[in-house]
Design an enzyme around this catalytic site. Sequence first.
Site, PDB file in Angstrom:
ATOM      1  N   GLY A  31      85.936  18.032  36.845  1.00 58.60           N
ATOM      2  CA  GLY A  31      85.467  17.637  35.518  1.00 58.60           C
ATOM      3  C   GLY A  31      83.953  17.613  35.418  1.00 58.60           C
ATOM      4  N   ASN A  32      83.432  16.900  34.421  1.00 58.46           N
ATOM      5  CA  ASN A  32      82.000  16.884  34.110  1.00 58.46           C
ATOM      6  C   ASN A  32      81.535  18.333  33.961  1.00 58.46           C
ATOM      7  OD1 ASN A  32      79.466  15.785  33.607  1.00 58.46           O
ATOM      8  ND2 ASN A  32      78.900  15.753  35.762  1.00 58.46           N
ATOM      9  N   GLY A  36      78.527  26.511  34.445  1.00 53.55           N
ATOM     10  CA  GLY A  36      79.052  27.133  35.673  1.00 53.55           C
ATOM     11  C   GLY A  36      80.574  27.101  35.674  1.00 53.55           C
ATOM     12  N   HIS A  37      81.168  25.943  35.314  1.00 56.92           N
ATOM     13  CA  HIS A  37      82.628  25.847  35.238  1.00 56.92           C
ATOM     14  C   HIS A  37      83.163  26.777  34.148  1.00 56.92           C
ATOM     15  CE1 HIS A  37      81.724  21.652  36.776  1.00 56.92           C
ATOM     16  NE2 HIS A  37      82.587  22.069  37.652  1.00 56.92           N
ATOM     17  N   ASP A 152      79.314  27.179  45.818  1.00 57.73           N
ATOM     18  CA  ASP A 152      79.871  26.439  46.966  1.00 57.73           C
ATOM     19  C   ASP A 152      80.437  27.484  47.929  1.00 57.73           C
ATOM     20  OD1 ASP A 152      79.390  23.764  45.926  1.00 57.73           O
ATOM     21  OD2 ASP A 152      80.858  24.314  44.415  1.00 57.73           O
ATOM     22  N   GLN A 155      82.718  26.313  50.726  1.00 59.25           N
ATOM     23  CA  GLN A 155      84.029  25.917  50.197  1.00 59.25           C
ATOM     24  C   GLN A 155      84.887  27.149  49.915  1.00 59.25           C
ATOM     25  OE1 GLN A 155      84.868  22.624  47.248  1.00 59.25           O
ATOM     26  NE2 GLN A 155      84.825  24.313  45.797  1.00 59.25           N
ATOM     27  N   LYS A 186      73.476  25.904  38.395  1.00 55.94           N
ATOM     28  CA  LYS A 186      74.102  24.863  37.564  1.00 55.94           C
ATOM     29  C   LYS A 186      74.967  23.986  38.457  1.00 55.94           C
ATOM     30  CE  LYS A 186      73.359  26.630  33.262  1.00 55.94           C
ATOM     31  NZ  LYS A 186      72.678  25.950  32.168  1.00 55.94           N
ATOM     32  N   SER A 188      76.887  19.779  38.559  1.00 55.57           N
ATOM     33  CA  SER A 188      77.072  18.461  37.932  1.00 55.57           C
ATOM     34  C   SER A 188      75.971  17.519  38.386  1.00 55.57           C
ATOM     35  CB  SER A 188      78.412  17.853  38.335  1.00 55.57           C
ATOM     36  OG  SER A 188      79.437  18.723  38.015  1.00 55.57           O
TER      37      SER A 188
HETATM   38  O1  PAF Z   1      84.482  22.320  43.798  1.00 58.08           O
HETATM   39  C1  PAF Z   1      85.051  21.308  43.354  1.00 58.08           C
HETATM   40  O2  PAF Z   1      84.808  20.859  42.230  1.00 58.08           O
HETATM   41  C2  PAF Z   1      86.080  20.586  44.216  1.00 58.08           C
HETATM   42  O3  PAF Z   1      85.712  20.607  45.550  1.00 58.08           O
HETATM   43  C3  PAF Z   1      87.521  21.126  44.032  1.00 58.08           C
HETATM   44  C4  PAF Z   1      87.645  22.565  44.493  1.00 58.08           C
HETATM   45  C5  PAF Z   1      87.921  21.007  42.574  1.00 58.08           C
HETATM   46  C6  PAF Z   1      88.505  20.280  44.863  1.00 58.08           C
HETATM   47  O4  PAF Z   1      88.487  18.944  44.480  1.00 58.08           O
END
Ligand code: PAF
Length: 294
Positions: A31-32, A36-37, A152, A155, A186, A188
């Site tokens: 969220g937030n 970028g999202h 990320d 990740q 970008k 959060s």
């Molecule tokens: O990148 C994120 O926002 C978080 O690490 C994810 C992939 C939603 C997992 O909680």
Amino acid sequence: MRTCNSNAQLQTALKRFRSEGQSIVFVPTMGNLHEGHLDLVRKARTLCDIVVVSIFVNPLQFGAGEDLDGYPRTMAADKEKLFAEGVQLLYAPGVEDIYPDGMSRQTIVSVPELGDTLCGSSRPGHFDGVTTVVSKLFNIVQPDVSVFGEKDFQQLSIVRKMVKDLCMAIEIIGVKTTRDEDGLAKSSRNGYLSQTERSIAPLLHQTLTNCREAIACDFDNFLQLESHARMKLLQAGFEPDYFAIRDARTLRAVTEDTEEIAILAAASLGNTRLIDNVRLSLNPVGDWRMLADG
Ligand code: PAF
């Protein structure tokens, strides 16, 4: 856009789409939401018929001393943004829905090596929390495709490895980092920066791109490049955690077999920890070439 607050509700909604033979793409978030999202969502829309976004602030990926309670929760504004982007399903579960037996007895999904270095060294347990929740969300949503940001990068690499190792039939798509005009990625966390910190913050990306240019110009003393970059960041007021030139596939040191380099950095400005990365790949004649990833 339909919002489902429980796994059961989501299954009912997904059943209909599946029975119609529609393909499903999944964008997990905490969220937030920022541009970028929304770029992830826009990319997702081009990949499948149905876009499912999750909003879940995952306690399992927050370490001791990391501010889980202070993490911004902006559900109403997030919903508006997702609706405007044409998302069909929002999954916004509560902690009890994801961890019905509590977190201490939760089965943990852990990707070795890739998860132990860089952010994994400074945030122990963080990536286990990410891979555990992402695998649960994958099992709940059962998407054909899932989309993650290249910002990320560690990740993204870990999720790709998890999907491969656990034979999950999900295609993982990485999406280019969205940046402000001055280069700041970008995030959060940018909202936590004071005005002065915000004016210093773009230097992180600048330092990464300077390092990339030096490598592209055949400067191959990586240790020197790394320590020079750390010094530049310190001088500007950052507290660098790491600045590392790595093999983009293994996230280990660059070797003769490296085909793509990732330059990754994490550094704090005041209480705000920023991360970013840039990459370069070997071209067919064996020179380092910058990837157009900004
Ligand atoms: O990148 C994120 O926002 C978080 O690490 C994810 C992939 C939603 C997992 O909680």
